[in-house]
Scaffold this active site. Structure first.
Site, PDB file in Angstrom:
ATOM      1  N   GLY A  38       6.920 -34.720  -9.271  1.00 29.62           N
ATOM      2  CA  GLY A  38       6.123 -33.880 -10.155  1.00 29.62           C
ATOM      3  C   GLY A  38       6.089 -34.001 -11.451  1.00 29.62           C
ATOM      4  O   GLY A  38       6.266 -33.074 -12.481  1.00 29.62           O
ATOM      5  N   ASN A  59       7.001 -40.071 -10.460  1.00 29.07           N
ATOM      6  CA  ASN A  59       6.129 -39.964  -9.683  1.00 29.07           C
ATOM      7  C   ASN A  59       4.948 -39.100 -10.438  1.00 29.07           C
ATOM      8  O   ASN A  59       5.242 -38.008 -11.028  1.00 29.07           O
ATOM      9  CB  ASN A  59       6.382 -39.058  -8.467  1.00 29.07           C
ATOM     10  N   ILE A  60       3.715 -39.757 -10.044  1.00 31.98           N
ATOM     11  CA  ILE A  60       2.596 -39.295 -11.082  1.00 31.98           C
ATOM     12  C   ILE A  60       1.207 -39.355  -9.979  1.00 31.98           C
ATOM     13  O   ILE A  60       0.780 -40.562  -9.568  1.00 31.98           O
ATOM     14  CB  ILE A  60       2.138 -40.040 -12.257  1.00 31.98           C
ATOM     15  N   ASP A 106       5.394 -41.919   0.168  1.00 33.47           N
ATOM     16  CA  ASP A 106       5.894 -40.779  -0.336  1.00 33.47           C
ATOM     17  C   ASP A 106       6.100 -39.696   0.496  1.00 33.47           C
ATOM     18  O   ASP A 106       5.343 -39.471   1.311  1.00 33.47           O
ATOM     19  CB  ASP A 106       4.745 -40.619  -1.413  1.00 33.47           C
ATOM     20  N   HIS A 107       7.441 -38.985   0.307  1.00 32.14           N
ATOM     21  CA  HIS A 107       7.590 -37.868   1.196  1.00 32.14           C
ATOM     22  C   HIS A 107       7.502 -38.077   2.770  1.00 32.14           C
ATOM     23  O   HIS A 107       6.627 -37.206   3.277  1.00 32.14           O
ATOM     24  CB  HIS A 107       6.740 -36.695   0.951  1.00 32.14           C
ATOM     25  N   ASP A 115      12.086 -37.457   3.090  1.00 31.91           N
ATOM     26  CA  ASP A 115      12.623 -36.343   2.404  1.00 31.91           C
ATOM     27  C   ASP A 115      13.093 -35.300   3.271  1.00 31.91           C
ATOM     28  O   ASP A 115      12.297 -34.620   4.001  1.00 31.91           O
ATOM     29  CB  ASP A 115      11.114 -35.849   1.785  1.00 31.91           C
ATOM     30  N   HIS A 131       5.365 -30.144  -7.914  1.00 39.08           N
ATOM     31  CA  HIS A 131       3.871 -30.940  -7.652  1.00 39.08           C
ATOM     32  C   HIS A 131       2.681 -30.055  -8.222  1.00 39.08           C
ATOM     33  O   HIS A 131       2.698 -28.771  -8.126  1.00 39.08           O
ATOM     34  CB  HIS A 131       3.816 -31.178  -6.319  1.00 39.08           C
ATOM     35  N   SER A 152       3.535 -35.402 -13.603  1.00 37.77           N
ATOM     36  CA  SER A 152       2.338 -35.624 -14.369  1.00 37.77           C
ATOM     37  C   SER A 152       2.395 -34.659 -15.696  1.00 37.77           C
ATOM     38  O   SER A 152       3.211 -33.655 -15.802  1.00 37.77           O
ATOM     39  CB  SER A 152       1.173 -35.185 -13.620  1.00 37.77           C
TER      40      SER A 152
HETATM   41  P1  13P Z   1       2.409 -34.583  -9.665  1.00 36.64           P
HETATM   42  O1  13P Z   1       1.690 -33.842  -8.986  1.00 36.64           O
HETATM   43  O2  13P Z   1       3.040 -34.138 -10.936  1.00 36.64           O
HETATM   44  O3  13P Z   1       1.615 -36.016 -10.015  1.00 36.64           O
HETATM   45  O4  13P Z   1       3.671 -35.128  -8.853  1.00 36.64           O
HETATM   46  C1  13P Z   1       3.290 -36.247  -8.029  1.00 36.64           C
HETATM   47  C2  13P Z   1       4.554 -36.492  -6.977  1.00 36.64           C
HETATM   48  O5  13P Z   1       5.533 -35.934  -7.183  1.00 36.64           O
HETATM   49  C3  13P Z   1       4.099 -37.154  -5.912  1.00 36.64           C
HETATM   50  O6  13P Z   1       5.300 -37.372  -4.932  1.00 36.64           O
HETATM   51  O1  G3H Z   2       3.596 -35.453  -3.104  1.00 35.20           O
HETATM   52  C1  G3H Z   2       2.410 -34.896  -3.637  1.00 35.20           C
HETATM   53  C2  G3H Z   2       1.212 -35.852  -3.874  1.00 35.20           C
HETATM   54  O2  G3H Z   2       0.900 -35.311  -5.165  1.00 35.20           O
HETATM   55  C3  G3H Z   2       0.779 -35.815  -2.825  1.00 35.20           C
HETATM   56  O3  G3H Z   2      -0.319 -34.998  -2.780  1.00 35.20           O
HETATM   57  O4  G3H Z   2      -0.237 -34.465  -0.445  1.00 35.20           O
HETATM   58  O5  G3H Z   2      -2.177 -33.967  -1.757  1.00 35.20           O
HETATM   59  O6  G3H Z   2      -1.682 -36.216  -1.208  1.00 35.20           O
HETATM   60  P1  G3H Z   2      -1.020 -34.818  -1.449  1.00 35.20           P
HETATM   61 NA    NA Z   3      12.539 -30.924  -2.093  1.00 34.51          NA
HETATM   62 ZN    ZN Z   4       6.698 -35.646  -4.742  1.00 31.24          ZN
END
Ligand code: 13P
Ligand code: G3H
Ligand code: NA
Ligand code: ZN
Length: 328
Positions: free
Chosen positions: A232, A274-275, A82-83, A104, A197, A234
């Protein structure tokens, strides 16, 4: 088995459903996701953020996900980064066995400043070239995640600058999305539509003025063959906030992305959702409640069990609402 994300997203597009991509940091989260997938017959995307790799270490995360594959051989699993903040980070993940990476390039490699469009195209293209040569999937991101209520970029996403942005700056541009995909050949594209997020996304239940589901429709109409990704996403369930508050937590009023809005997105090309936050809320609510009701308990297994169960319930609910049941 471990599979590429492209395989799962293509199947999702073909059958008109969306896949939740859950963030993982520890054993109980991995187990919860697999139990939920097993009970619903769903394919799995597990993703590790930079924060997760810092917390658990890349080797622990990778082996936890490998353990999930071994324990549930009948479920296809994507190990996604992720990212990823730079091509170097993505290359390292690919070498260590991830079957999918997110480059990203919407941010500079420092993860703080908003990158130029040309930089984003360049780094995304570079990762695609390397990844595709060995069958690894690439998600890229175009646009600035942020709030259409405050007109500010997403703090947790690094867009901490207090600069006020315009609505158009906070939404992915349709023509630019088409140009970006043509030039980078990315498999999936994360778009900005007003989500951010973390737990504090909206101060009220969002409507079209602060959550631009229509922009998804416009982008999908222009690039129908690109899998769209909602970050983002959730939903920040009010019942979980209530439990957290009831048992000593301090969380102010907040709203997430309603499941029905995500379902509308899925009708228009959203294939990965993404959650992370919802699993955090579920586990925290369960742990707070358990420890409050059982003040003499001290074995972590005692409170991690209800936390894992609560996470399983949230994951199951998302698999079912996004149409994943029986798709594994
Ligand atoms: P949430 O914070 O809404 O769960 O999003 C997570 C996310 O986008 C991780 O890349
Ligand atoms: O990209 C955001 C995700 O919720 C990951 O969060 O960077 O705290 O692990 P984190
Ligand atoms: Na961005
Ligand atoms: Zn994200």
């Amino acid at each position: 088995a471990l599979v590429s994300m492209r395989q799962l997203l293509d199947h999702a597009a073909e059958h008109g459903y969306g896949l939740p991509a859950f963030n993982v940091n520890n054993l109980e989260q991995v187990q919860a996701i697999m139990a939920a997938a097993d009970q619903t017959g769903s394919p799995v995307i597990m993703q590790a953020s930079a924060g997760a790799r810092k917390y658990a270490g890349e080797a622990f995360l990778r082996h936890l996900i490998d353990a999930a594959v071994e324990a549930y051989p009948h479920i296809p699993v994507v190990m996604h980064q992720d990212h990823g903040q730079s091509p170097a980070v993505c290359m390292a993940a690919i070498r260590s066995g991830f079957t999918s990476v997110m480059m990203d390039g919407s941010l500079e490699a420092d993860g703080k400043s908003v990158a130029s469009y040309d930089y984003n195209v360049e780094v995304s293209k570079e990762v695609v070239k390397f990844a595709h040569s060995i069958g690894v999937t690439v998600e890229a991101e175009l646009g600035v995640l942020g709030s259409l209520e405050t007109m500010k970029g997403d703090k947790e996403d690094g867009h901490g600058a207090d600069r006020t942005m315009t609505r158009e700056e906070l939404l992915t541009d349709v023509a630019q999305a088409a140009d970006f995909v043509a030039r980078t050949q990315c498999d999936a594209l994360a778009i900005a539509i007003g989500t951010s997020h973390g737990a504090y996304k909206f101060t009220r239940k969002p409507t079209g003025d602060i959550l631009a589901i229509d922009r998804i429709k416009e982008i999908h109409a222009r690039i129908p063959n690109t899998h769209l990704v909602m970050h983002g996403s959730s939903s920040v369930p009010q019942d979980l906030l209530a439990i957290i508050r009831e048992f000593g937590g301090d969380m102010k009023e907040t709203y997430g992305v309603p499941v029905e809005e995500i379902q509308e997105g899925i009708k228009h090309g959203v294939r990965k959702i993404n959650i992370d936050t919802d699993i955090r809320l579920a586990m925290t609510a369960a742990i707070r409640k358990y420890l409050f009701e059982n003040p003499s308990k001290f074995d972590p297994r005692d409170y991690l069990k209800p936390a894992r169960e609560a996470a399983t319930q949230i994951c199951k609910a998302r698999y079912i609402s996004f149409g994943c049941e029986g798709m594994a």
